[in-house]
Design an enzyme around this catalytic site. Structure first.
Site, PDB file in Angstrom:
ATOM      1  N   ALA A 114      -5.157   5.642  18.210  1.00  0.00           N
ATOM      2  CA  ALA A 114      -4.353   4.643  18.917  1.00  0.00           C
ATOM      3  C   ALA A 114      -5.303   3.707  19.641  1.00  0.00           C
ATOM      4  CB  ALA A 114      -3.428   5.321  19.919  1.00  0.00           C
ATOM      5  N   TYR A 145     -10.526   0.722  30.415  1.00  0.00           N
ATOM      6  CA  TYR A 145      -9.624   0.961  29.280  1.00  0.00           C
ATOM      7  C   TYR A 145     -10.131   0.226  28.039  1.00  0.00           C
ATOM      8  CZ  TYR A 145      -5.130   1.219  26.753  1.00  0.00           C
ATOM      9  OH  TYR A 145      -4.124   1.449  25.836  1.00  0.00           O
TER      10      TYR A 145
END
Ligand code: UDP
Length: 311
Positions: A114, A145
């Protein structure tokens, strides 16, 4: 078929658990529950083909028996979560992806990573095709992130090229639907929660920044097709229907049916000004495109939050 889903108790992970159970797989759901929640998978507990393992995938992953597929979805995924959990976010994207790939290599399983539209950062090309390398600040608040996911893509390609592990990479754009956390800080649960409790909608900046929202069932279908496809390089999955955050706020006001107010808040640092997936590749190789109209998806999501809030 035996499939491991890391982050399986999260928003997307739990919908994937449902889909793979439906497809007849035996599903092992792994989660450390820092942002995931057992409520998302409560209906699967007791199913003979479903098993939950409470584990942090940044530590060595042990799974007994064969595995055909690994879907690596473990990660904090909302800007607020990764600001509060910066080290865990970096670790799960890097160490966690390394562990998941090591397991895929051992089990000769196919791994789907993902990834995210955040690899494009604050994009200078619009809409974003997979060929765009992105515009990311490594040291900004979102870097934990963005860079973890960029590293995750790099190590996934290295395992594919160097170890011959079969891998797939999905770049996921903004997705919404039931099972999002009301307080995860993302704009969809934030505005719907605020509307349902009669509070002002918190628009960050002037609301001219754009996003393109994909309903979760469309995303799951795209991921399922990508996993079964032969495409070894990243594929964007998202809905190209783009709108400004102010337009989104206006839509929420309309469906909430009450006069709502808007409270402007400062725009967070490095907040991307535009975002829209170019899904030419997914259309061509997966014969996929989103089907659920925005109005319908938002209504369903609103009903879910109403229930959650006891309204
Ligand atoms: N946003 C907003 N109000 C909120 C939460 C988010 O205006 O209460 C804005 C945010 O600044 C961003 C967009 O909505 O421009 C989408 O934010 P989200 O946190 O959903 O995810 P992102 O797409 O930035 O990763």
């Amino acid at each position: 078929m035996r499939t491991l889903i890391t982050g399986g108790a999260g928003f997307l992970g739990s919908h994937l658990c449902d889909r793979f159970i439906q497809e007849g797989h035996e599903v092992i759901c792994m989660d450390n529950l820092i942002t995931g929640n057992m409520d998302n998978i409560a209906h699967l507990i007791g199913n003979k083909r479903f098993r939950f393992i409470h584990h942090d995938v940044t530590e060595y992953i042990y799974v007994e028996g064969p595995l055909n597929y690994i879907l690596h979805f473990a990660s904090p995924a909302s800007p607020i979560d990764y600001l509060e959990l910066p080290i865990q976010t970096l670790k799960v994207g890097s160490l966690g992806t390394h562990k998941a790939l090591g397991l895929a290599k051992n089990k000769k399983a196919r791994l789907l990573l993902a990834s995210t539209s955040e690899v494009y950062g604050d994009p200078l090309i619009h809409p974003q095709p997979e060929s765009y390398f992105g515009n990311v600040s490594p040291i900004g608040p979102r870097g934990v992130y963005d860079e973890a996911k960029r590293f995750a893509e790099a190590i996934t390609m290295a395992y594919q090229r160097f170890h011959g592990v079969e891998t797939r990479i999905v770049r996921i754009f903004n997705t919404y639907g039931p099972r999002m956390r009301l307080n995860d800080g993302r704009v969809v649960p934030a505005f719907l929660g605020q509307a349902l409790s009669g509070r002002p909608l918190t628009v960050f900046g002037d609301g001219s920044q754009t996003r393109s929202f994909c309903y979760v069932s469309d995303l799951v279908e795209g991921i399922y097709r990508l996993l079964l496809s032969a495409e070894p390089e990243p594929v964007n999955i998202g809905n190209p229907h783009e709108m400004t955050i102010m337009q989104f706020a206006e839509h929420v006001q309309k469906i909430a049916g009450t006069a709502l107010t808007i409270e402007q808040k400062p725009l967070p640092q490095d907040d991307p000004k535009v975002r829209q997936p170019d899904i030419t590749k997914a259309r061509a190789i997966l014969n996929w495109e989103p089907k659920v109209p925005f109005e319908e998806g938002i209504q369903t999501t609103m009903e879910f939050f109403k229930k959650k809030m006891g309204i």
